[in-house]
Motif scaffolding. Structure first.
Motif, PDB file in Angstrom:
ATOM      1  N   ASP A 150      28.498   1.214  19.625  1.00  0.00           N
ATOM      2  CA  ASP A 150      28.562   1.309  21.010  1.00  0.00           C
ATOM      3  C   ASP A 150      29.997   1.525  21.232  1.00  0.00           C
ATOM      4  O   ASP A 150      30.793   0.981  20.830  1.00  0.00           O
ATOM      5  CB  ASP A 150      28.001   0.077  21.692  1.00  0.00           C
ATOM      6  N   VAL A 151      30.229   2.513  22.424  1.00  0.00           N
ATOM      7  CA  VAL A 151      31.361   2.643  22.913  1.00  0.00           C
ATOM      8  C   VAL A 151      31.352   2.746  24.345  1.00  0.00           C
ATOM      9  O   VAL A 151      30.326   3.117  25.011  1.00  0.00           O
ATOM     10  CB  VAL A 151      32.094   4.016  22.536  1.00  0.00           C
ATOM     11  N   ILE A 152      32.416   2.090  25.053  1.00  0.00           N
ATOM     12  CA  ILE A 152      32.290   2.287  26.503  1.00  0.00           C
ATOM     13  C   ILE A 152      33.482   3.178  27.024  1.00  0.00           C
ATOM     14  O   ILE A 152      34.683   2.769  26.322  1.00  0.00           O
ATOM     15  CB  ILE A 152      32.628   0.753  27.231  1.00  0.00           C
TER      16      ILE A 152
ATOM     17  N   VAL B 267      27.255   5.987  23.834  1.00  0.00           N
ATOM     18  CA  VAL B 267      28.506   6.013  24.498  1.00  0.00           C
ATOM     19  C   VAL B 267      27.990   5.496  25.996  1.00  0.00           C
ATOM     20  O   VAL B 267      27.260   6.266  26.474  1.00  0.00           O
ATOM     21  CB  VAL B 267      29.434   7.310  24.638  1.00  0.00           C
ATOM     22  N   PHE B 268      28.712   4.712  26.523  1.00  0.00           N
ATOM     23  CA  PHE B 268      28.365   4.223  27.895  1.00  0.00           C
ATOM     24  C   PHE B 268      29.384   4.245  28.737  1.00  0.00           C
ATOM     25  O   PHE B 268      30.545   4.039  28.427  1.00  0.00           O
ATOM     26  CB  PHE B 268      27.840   2.684  27.933  1.00  0.00           C
ATOM     27  N   LYS B 269      29.303   4.770  30.103  1.00  0.00           N
ATOM     28  CA  LYS B 269      30.214   4.623  31.059  1.00  0.00           C
ATOM     29  C   LYS B 269      30.454   3.419  31.808  1.00  0.00           C
ATOM     30  O   LYS B 269      29.375   2.890  32.017  1.00  0.00           O
ATOM     31  CB  LYS B 269      29.903   5.705  32.237  1.00  0.00           C
TER      32      LYS B 269
ATOM     33  N   SER C  67      34.863  -9.295  28.365  1.00  0.00           N
ATOM     34  CA  SER C  67      35.024  -9.258  29.843  1.00  0.00           C
ATOM     35  C   SER C  67      34.382  -8.459  30.811  1.00  0.00           C
ATOM     36  O   SER C  67      34.257  -8.729  32.021  1.00  0.00           O
ATOM     37  CB  SER C  67      36.521  -8.670  30.099  1.00  0.00           C
ATOM     38  N   TYR C  68      33.580  -7.504  30.066  1.00  0.00           N
ATOM     39  CA  TYR C  68      32.688  -6.520  30.972  1.00  0.00           C
ATOM     40  C   TYR C  68      31.285  -6.844  31.065  1.00  0.00           C
ATOM     41  O   TYR C  68      30.359  -6.482  31.547  1.00  0.00           O
ATOM     42  CB  TYR C  68      33.034  -5.134  30.224  1.00  0.00           C
ATOM     43  N   CYS C  69      30.903  -7.892  30.172  1.00  0.00           N
ATOM     44  CA  CYS C  69      29.755  -7.908  29.843  1.00  0.00           C
ATOM     45  C   CYS C  69      29.009  -9.239  30.565  1.00  0.00           C
ATOM     46  O   CYS C  69      29.283 -10.511  30.689  1.00  0.00           O
ATOM     47  CB  CYS C  69      29.340  -8.269  28.258  1.00  0.00           C
ATOM     48  N   ILE C  70      27.617  -8.843  31.119  1.00  0.00           N
ATOM     49  CA  ILE C  70      26.929  -9.840  31.971  1.00  0.00           C
ATOM     50  C   ILE C  70      26.052 -10.636  31.004  1.00  0.00           C
ATOM     51  O   ILE C  70      25.285 -11.826  31.455  1.00  0.00           O
ATOM     52  CB  ILE C  70      26.016  -9.190  33.124  1.00  0.00           C
TER      53      ILE C  70
HETATM   54  N1  5AD Z   1      29.356  -1.268  31.277  1.00  0.00           N
HETATM   55  C1  5AD Z   1      29.227  -0.115  30.398  1.00  0.00           C
HETATM   56  N2  5AD Z   1      28.837  -0.538  29.341  1.00  0.00           N
HETATM   57  C2  5AD Z   1      28.299  -1.741  29.147  1.00  0.00           C
HETATM   58  N3  5AD Z   1      27.909  -2.421  27.825  1.00  0.00           N
HETATM   59  C3  5AD Z   1      28.062  -3.767  28.005  1.00  0.00           C
HETATM   60  N4  5AD Z   1      28.216  -4.141  29.380  1.00  0.00           N
HETATM   61  C4  5AD Z   1      28.942  -2.818  29.875  1.00  0.00           C
HETATM   62  C5  5AD Z   1      29.221  -2.439  31.037  1.00  0.00           C
HETATM   63  N5  5AD Z   1      29.625  -3.385  31.887  1.00  0.00           N
HETATM   64  C6  5AD Z   1      27.475  -1.730  26.672  1.00  0.00           C
HETATM   65  C7  5AD Z   1      28.385  -1.958  25.464  1.00  0.00           C
HETATM   66  C8  5AD Z   1      27.216  -2.855  24.833  1.00  0.00           C
HETATM   67  C9  5AD Z   1      25.792  -2.267  25.049  1.00  0.00           C
HETATM   68  C10 5AD Z   1      24.525  -2.724  24.808  1.00  0.00           C
HETATM   69  O1  5AD Z   1      26.264  -1.996  26.274  1.00  0.00           O
HETATM   70  O2  5AD Z   1      28.829  -1.005  24.874  1.00  0.00           O
HETATM   71  O3  5AD Z   1      27.416  -2.989  23.399  1.00  0.00           O
END
Ligand code: 5AD
Ligand code: SF4
Length: 432
Positions: free
Chosen positions: A296-298, A326-328, A149-152
């Motif tokens: 990877d974690v969001i 870890v990603f915001k 859902s979040y991924c472009i």
């Molecule tokens: N916002 C934050 N992190 C994201 N990722 C992918 N899309 C988003 C987003 N919209 C992170 C995921 C993925 C990594 C490459 O980037 O954790 O595994």
């Protein structure tokens, strides 16, 4: 013309940039020593989070202001489309993620501005490599059909396409003949190799990716095979059998989990539950307790509660990750989650991010300490940046190992290093 390529984003972009360099060199251009020396600068962009896109676009803007011929390539170009020239009015050319093979022609013609978003690949562009070095990335799967859902990424890198296995095997064979010893196979969800389109021409109905690993293992000169990224659904019994049968295949898996909360995982459309994810990790560690698993974690996905976050925290502990990125959360235009309110405040995302990093630091320390006393087979990379006498390399689990140079080591060789100390992200050793 003297050129330079600046790369933002993931290994896919690193690989695409290398291919562009190889093609420009083959066309008679020369690599510049630095920015000042370059006539042409190409910026390979990422758009996975807004900040990533801003960095690449900002860089391109500065270079235009400095009077360079500037080309933008990669994911951000596809996202912006024609708007790229609104953001960067004096940009010379822009090419989408699958159109980089056109760059030598665009540069030769010199007709600017130019925008190329073509989906079809210029023949040969995927197998162009710069000579030298003993490590290489090899793209095996393009695009992604997962639609989290979040991924472009699916919007910018297009549908999944598996390269013919024959082509991949030939490419790795050619790299081996040039001295490459370690290959890393790339795909957004690389275990889906051969799922959407047939990769093996003989009508093979079995699992296409494990078969590819077996075939590549046969190539003389190739000592290590890595691949990234993985999805728990791809952690099949056959993949484990490949790890058992093929010692060249490194016992490390980058297995992005994104969240430990079943509710959030379902909203993200990840197609696994917390329990299924943990079962995949358990399977790898049952096979080899030292199997390295990274992730990877969001944090701060829309609606992520404190309880959801705590589920992520506990999952990370249960999985015992060797490393974690870890990603915001960052809403990306056109994705499903962009329609949801981005309701976790920035300060709270920051806090959750820090908590997970602190946890991981302790976990990394603990996991690395458990390896003290062991002897690791390390592929030597070279002197560390800070201290010439300290050399570094990686073990099969992709762990960074640092030791005082004995004198006989050479980059690209294997060395046996006994581990005598541990940091959260590095092992300290001595020549065994
Ligand atoms: N916002 C934050 N992190 C994201 N990722 C992918 N899309 C988003 C987003 N919209 C992170 C995921 C993925 C990594 C490459 O980037 O954790 O595994
Ligand atoms: Fe960035 Fe994703 Fe493109 Fe890689 S595939 S460069 S992470 S947007």
């Amino acid at each position: 013309m003297k050129f330079l390529v600046h790369t933002y984003g993931c290994q896919m972009n690193v690989r695409d940039s290398e291919a562009v360099e190889a093609m420009l060199l083959a066309a008679g251009h020369e690599k510049a020593a630095g920015e000042d020396d370059a006539d042409l600068v190409i910026v390979n962009s990422c758009t996975v989070r807004q900040k990533a896109e801003e960095k690449a676009v900002g860089k391109a803007g500065n270079l235009i202001a400095a009077g360079k011929v500037v080309g933008l390539m990669g994911c951000a170009v596809k996202r912006m489309g024609e708007d790229v020239f609104k953001r960067l009015p004096r940009l010379h050319f822009a090419v989408g993620p699958r159109a980089f093979g056109l760059i030598p022609r665009i540069v030769a013609e010199g007709r600017y501005p130019r925008l190329e978003l073509a989906e079809d690949l210029v023949p040969g562009c995927l197998s162009a490599h710069v000579e030298g070095g003993w490590q290489a990335y090899v793209t095996v799967l393009l695009g992604c059909d997962n639609r989290c859902s979040y991924c472009i990424v699916p919007d910018v890198r297009g549908h999944e396409y598996s390269r013919p296995a024959r082509e991949v095997v030939a490419e790795v064979g050619a790299l081996a003949r040039r001295g490459v010893r370690e290959v890393c196979l790339l795909g957004q969800s690389v275990l889906r190799y051969g799922v959407r389109n047939q990769a093996w021409e003989d009508g093979w109905r079995g699992e296409a990716f494990p078969r590819l690993l077996r075939a590549l293992s046969e190539i003389d000169g190739i000592e290590r095979i890595r691949f990234t990224s993985a999805h728990p659904k791809g952690c099949t019994d056959e993949l484990i059998r490949v790890y058992r049968d093929c010692p060249k295949v490194c016992r490390h898996l980058h297995l992005p989990v994104q969240s430990g909360s079943d509710r959030v995982l379902a909203e993200m459309g990840r197609r696994y539950t917390r329990a299924e994810y943990l079962a995949a990790v358990a399977k790898l560690r049952a096979f080899d307790p030292e199997f390295a698993v990274t992730t990877d974690v969001i944090v701060g996905y829309p609606g992520e509660t404190e309880a959801d976050f705590e589920e992520t925290r506990s999952l990370m502990e249960e999985a015992g990750f060797d490393n974690a990125f870890v990603f915001k959360y960052s809403p990306r235009p056109g994705t499903r989650s962009a329609a949801l309110p981005d309701d976790v405040p920035t300060a709270e995302k920051e806090r959750r991010n820090q908590v997970l990093l602190d946890d991981q630091e302790k976990r990394g320390q603990r996991r690395n300490e458990a390896l003290v006393g062991s002897v690791r087979e390390v592929l030597v990379e070279g002197p560390s940046k800070r201290n010439e006498r300290r050399w570094s390399g990686r073990d099969g689990g992709n762990r960074i190992v640092v030791w005082e140079r004995a004198g006989s080591e050479r980059a690209g060789d294997f060395a046996k290093i006994r581990i005598v100390g541990a940091h959260p992200q590095t092992l300290i050793g001595e020549m065994a």
